[in-house]
Design a protein around this motif. Structure first.
Motif: not given
Length: 350
Positions: A101-108
């Motif tokens: 949903e965040s296109e890979g930007t929001a979590l790790r």
């Protein structure tokens, strides 16, 4: 369609940018840290680490440590995105959805936590797969980890089903306490649930374990990620030292649980009671712990497998998971302890 559309991409951009509200940016240090987790035995490392003060100690006395608990993955993901929590324990499928949903930007994902502990438990008169056709089965939530597991397994049996409860079998999402009551009252024929709920269905409802999920993961020797530790991506970029200290506390906690299983059960149950209002009985607690493995290894291949399963049953658009792991803090801690380091996808440690 994506599995769960919690926020629009525009909204995600806003909340991700505010993801370090609890942190002081000077020198990468933090003055406050909030950790999320669930009141589940599959989150035992969180229960034990919070109860014993291990995380707070690892972060340091100058950091105001706080916690927030959740009952559903989407709520935890939204809290991570908005900066209400800086890190959270969570299941694999909500993390996959948050990543997509965040296109890979929001979590790790920074560490594993728990493996195994999922099962399809049926009424005692259901003793074979053939007995299930036409049955009503429950899962904790549409699109959650156990829901995907049941739907993928059912598809492998050649059955038709939908998200409205129709088809050759009826899959009806319910909250875990409702599942227990519905099973005991004979309103459902079975449920695919995590621990301790699987053990409760067996011990309190005289249920039969028809499918142990460990048998569904031969390529990973029965291991599959049930819970892992994720962080806000901006927080990790801005405060890697704080994340490394959190991970060090997590590694210490998992080691302590594995070295002291009986005491760990008691500590986890004490914290579980504080959160839920009632402890688990000893038989359920022991059974649940016996069916779980606590490990900081993220078991990356099973995460990719979970995503593929969700795609195959129409609950997730194809998603590229490369970059979802940030294991350098974990491997730094493991290396300093003289322990074996772990890998993400394709043997990568990143």
């Amino acid at each position: 369609m994506a599995l769960v559309r919690w926020r629009t991409p525009a909204a995600l951009t806003v909340v991700v940018l505010t993801g370090t509200l609890t942190a002081c940016g000077d020198g990468g240090e933090v003055d406050a840290f909030t950790l999320g987790y669930f009141p589940n035995i599959t989150h035992a490392p969180a229960l034990v680490g919070v109860e014993q003060g291990t995380f707070a100690d690892a972060l340091g006395e100058d950091v105001a440590f706080d916690t927030q608990t959740f009952n559903a993955g989407p709520d935890a993901i939204n809290a991570l995105f908005s900066g209400e929590v800086d890190a959270t324990f969570i299941g694999p499928n909500p993390a996959i959805n948050g990543w997509a949903e965040s296109e890979g930007t929001a979590l790790r994902i920074v560490a594993g936590s728990t493996s195994r502990g999922g099962a399809l438990v049926t009424q005692p008169d259901i003793t074979s797969v053939e007995d299930l056709e036409g049955a009503t089965l429950s899962t904790p939530q549409l699109g959650n980890t156990q829901d995907v597991a049941l739907r993928y397994w059912a598809a492998e049996q050649g059955w038709d089903f939908d998200t409205e409860g129709g088809g050759d079998i009826s899959i009806v999402p319910q909250e875990n306490p409702e599942i227990i009551s519905a099973f005991v009252d004979g309103e459902i024929d079975g449920a695919w649930v995590p621990e301790p709920h699987a053990s409760r269905l067996v011990l309190e409802g005289d249920g039969n374990v028809l499918v142990d999920e460990t048998d569904e993961w031969p390529d990973t020797d029965g291991e599959f990620v049930t819970t892992h530790l994720i962080v806000n991506a901006d927080f990790l970029d801005n405060h890697p030292e704080a994340v490394e200290r959190l991970v060090a506390g997590h590694v210490e906690t998992v080691d302590w649980i594995n070295d002291n299983p009986a005491e760990a059960r008691d500590v986890a149950n004490t914290h579980f009671e504080a959160l839920s209002g009632a402890p688990l009985n000893d038989a359920v607690l022991e059974s649940a712990f016996d069916n779980l493995e606590f490990t900081v290894d993220p078991i990356a291949d099973s995460l990719r497998g979970s995503a593929e399963h969700a795609e195959e049953v129409g609950l997730l658009d194809p998603v590229d998971l490369d970059g979802i792991y940030a294991l350098d803090p974990l491997n730094t801690v493991l290396d300093e302890r003289g322990d074996t380091t772990v890998a993400g996808f394709s043997g990568s440690t990143g």
